[in-house]
Design an enzyme around this catalytic site. Structure first.
Site, mmCIF file in Angstrom:
data_model
loop_
_atom_site.group_PDB
_atom_site.id
_atom_site.type_symbol
_atom_site.label_atom_id
_atom_site.label_comp_id
_atom_site.label_asym_id
_atom_site.label_seq_id
_atom_site.Cartn_x
_atom_site.Cartn_y
_atom_site.Cartn_z
ATOM 1 N N ARG A 67 30.674 45.573 36.152
ATOM 2 C CA ARG A 67 31.045 44.443 36.965
ATOM 3 C C ARG A 67 32.550 44.407 37.178
ATOM 4 O O ARG A 67 33.306 44.950 36.395
ATOM 5 C CB ARG A 67 30.568 43.146 36.313
ATOM 6 C CG ARG A 67 30.994 43.040 34.891
ATOM 7 C CD ARG A 67 30.361 41.869 34.182
ATOM 8 N NE ARG A 67 31.209 41.507 33.074
ATOM 9 C CZ ARG A 67 32.151 40.584 33.144
ATOM 10 N NH1 ARG A 67 32.324 39.902 34.239
ATOM 11 N NH2 ARG A 67 32.908 40.326 32.099
ATOM 12 N N THR A 68 32.934 43.731 38.257
ATOM 13 C CA THR A 68 34.356 43.628 38.575
ATOM 14 C C THR A 68 35.036 42.747 37.545
ATOM 15 O O THR A 68 34.575 41.646 37.253
ATOM 16 C CB THR A 68 34.519 42.959 39.946
ATOM 17 O OG1 THR A 68 33.687 43.622 40.880
ATOM 18 C CG2 THR A 68 35.950 43.032 40.402
ATOM 19 N N LEU A 69 36.102 43.232 36.971
ATOM 20 C CA LEU A 69 36.818 42.440 35.975
ATOM 21 C C LEU A 69 38.124 41.886 36.539
ATOM 22 O O LEU A 69 38.460 40.735 36.343
ATOM 23 C CB LEU A 69 37.101 43.285 34.738
ATOM 24 C CG LEU A 69 35.830 43.728 34.015
ATOM 25 C CD1 LEU A 69 36.131 44.805 32.991
ATOM 26 C CD2 LEU A 69 35.140 42.550 33.352
ATOM 27 N N ASN A 105 29.328 39.945 39.231
ATOM 28 C CA ASN A 105 29.958 41.144 39.764
ATOM 29 C C ASN A 105 30.502 40.831 41.149
ATOM 30 O O ASN A 105 30.015 41.370 42.147
ATOM 31 C CB ASN A 105 28.914 42.277 39.830
ATOM 32 C CG ASN A 105 29.542 43.584 40.223
ATOM 33 O OD1 ASN A 105 30.756 43.731 40.247
ATOM 34 N ND2 ASN A 105 28.701 44.555 40.575
ATOM 35 N N PRO A 106 31.512 39.960 41.212
ATOM 36 C CA PRO A 106 31.929 39.462 42.527
ATOM 37 C C PRO A 106 32.668 40.493 43.357
ATOM 38 O O PRO A 106 33.255 41.433 42.833
ATOM 39 C CB PRO A 106 32.866 38.308 42.176
ATOM 40 C CG PRO A 106 33.413 38.663 40.837
ATOM 41 C CD PRO A 106 32.336 39.400 40.129
#
Lengths: 225, 256
Positions: free
Chosen positions: A22-24, A126-127
């Site tokens: 996921r996007t961090l 996970n935007p």
């Protein structure tokens, strides 16, 4: 829901394991986008900078793109996620065109589609790390809306993302009115971008300004302070 | 062997599909017509017996789309559930109504699947789909074969030929008709299928959709008023000693 996804999620709760990432945090980012409605259509401006953290690394990043026949999208935030969104929209418009039946997706439809995509990704933790501005004109109706990375969406007469919310919106609130001419609209946008150049450290002095009225035109606008 | 599965016959025909189209002809009549801005659907109510209520033949799919069916009502119900689902999913994603032309293609593709799997049978129902999209009001007919056609006016079901004859005479005027004229024409066409039975509001159902007017079934009182106005104009025509129109006698198939 896939049972495989569930077991992976259980293993490390939120951590990245094989297959589940996921996007961090964002890496290459764009700063504010400003959009306004004017008498005949929509005007949008964004600078052409892509920052890599505190370095102003890329200076020719196009952050405004036309979508289909009726819309314009502008994005701030992670540039690679914006490119991903452009791929989704490309496919969407392609299938819409393939119907070839006189119906086409207007800015309202594209805005809502994007809202669904952004909200869905947010729900999966996970935007797509973007704030999007979606403007367009269809059948004489002007439309200007925004979607954030968590799926918050609304429409307004003038929209700004990122630092633009703090620096440009007060100017727009004071000086925007219903019957802005094209020249006045551009002047207003230029004023806002100038303030952003002074005060936003991730702004660069090269702009993209797009106008949307029944057809789309663009201008590259070097701004000197 | 060939007749029981949806497979080819030696003569190059799909019997199951043809039999499905026959099932449509057995149902009671349904009629559709449209102008630039409005579309009207009308159907003849059929009840199994005097004691029961009549079959529902007109379904609202969305605010801007409605259908009238002829044939196996159960298949019609299942398909209308599918159509409603498609419309609502599109509305959710795009905040905008699904253009009727696209819905009809999706429905036709669904019907086509049943003509190409040997373990499935085609849907035994024909649908008249009336709806709106960006270019105005449209009327489509979806067959069990998976074909769809756009029509200015059409009639399906038993004794529909009489209605079609009437519609063929008048269809050129429909595009510019007003809403009221369209409804009158629809009721007149229904009358043609009744072959002498009296037209009352209990024997027919009428539904309208138009630009700025969501799809709705007209209430029985309004329908009766239109029927009454029809009869007044008819009496006047008779009294004016106009030529009696030849009503083509039709050998009606067994009405089940």
């Amino acid at each position: 829901m896939n049972s495989i996804d569930a077991t992976i999620a259980e293993k490390g709760l939120m951590s990245s394991e094989m297959g589940s990432e996921r996007t961090l945090y964002p890496y290459v980012t764009g700063t504010s986008v400003i959009g306004i409605k004017y008498k005949d259509g929509i005007l949008m401006a964004a600078d052409m900078g892509g920052s890599y953290g505190s370095t102003l690394r890329y200076k020719s990043v196009e952050r405004l793109k036309p979508i289909g026949k009726h819309s314009l999208i502008g994005a701030s935030g992670e540039i690679s996620d914006f490119q991903e969104i452009l791929r989704y929209l490309d496919e969407l418009i392609l299938y819409d065109n393939m119907w070839d039946d006189g119906n086409s997706l207007g800015p309202k439809e594209v805005h809502n589609y994007l809202t669904r995509v952004m909200y869905n990704r947010r729900n999966k933790f996970n935007p797509l790390w973007n704030s999007l501005v979606l403007g367009g004109v269809k059948n004489g109706q002007k439309y200007l809306g925004t979607v954030s990375m968590i799926g918050v969406h609304f429409e307004d007469n003038h929209i700004a993302t990122g630092f633009g919310n703090h620096l440009a919106r007060p100017i727009l609130r004071k000086e925007w009115h219903e019957n802005l001419s094209f020249e006045d609209g551009v002047k207003l946008l230029e004023k806002c971008m100038r303030v952003l150049l002074y005060r936003d450290r991730s702004a660069v002095n090269k702009l993209q300004v797009w106008c949307l009225f029944p057809f789309v035109t663009s201008a590259f606008y070097p701004l000197f302070s | 062997m060939f007749r029981n599965h949806t497979t080819w016959s030696p003569a190059g025909r799909l019997f199951q599909v043809e039999y499905a189209m026959e099932a449509v002809k057995q149902g009671s009549a349904a009629i559709g017509l449209r102008s630039k801005t409005h579309a009207v659907l009308a159907s003849v109510n059929k009840a199994n017996s005097e004691l029961s209520s009549h079959q529902k033949k007109i379904f609202k799919i969305d605010d801007h789309i409605g259908i009238a069916i002829a044939g196996l009502t159960a298949d019609g119900r299942v398909l209308s559930r599918y159509l409603r689902s498609e419309c609502i999913n599109y509305s959710f994603t795009y905040e905008s109504p699904l253009p009727v032309g696209r819905l009809v293609v999706q429905l036709a593709d669904k019907a086509q699947v049943c003509t190409q799997r040997s373990w499935k049978r085609p849907y035994g129902v024909g649908l008249l789909v009336a709806g709106l999209d960006e270019s105005g009001a449209h009327l489509y007919y979806n067959c069990p074969s998976g074909n769809y056609f756009e029509y200015q006016a059409f009639a399906i079901g038993s004794r529909s030929q009489a209605a079609k004859t009437y519609l063929e005479r008048k269809f050129e005027t429909f595009m510019d008709s007003s809403r009221e004229e369209l409804i009158k024409d629809a009721l007149f066409a229904i009358k043609e299928t009744l072959q002498g039975e009296k037209l009352t509001n209990s024997i027919c159902t009428v539904a309208v959709v138009g630009v700025g007017e969501p799809f709705h079934v007209m209430d029985q009182k309004t329908v009766q008023e239109v029927i009454d106005s029809l009869e007044i104009t008819e009496e006047r025509a008779d009294q004016g000693a106009a030529m009696q129109e030849d009503r083509s006698p039709e050998t009606a198939p067994m009405d089940i």
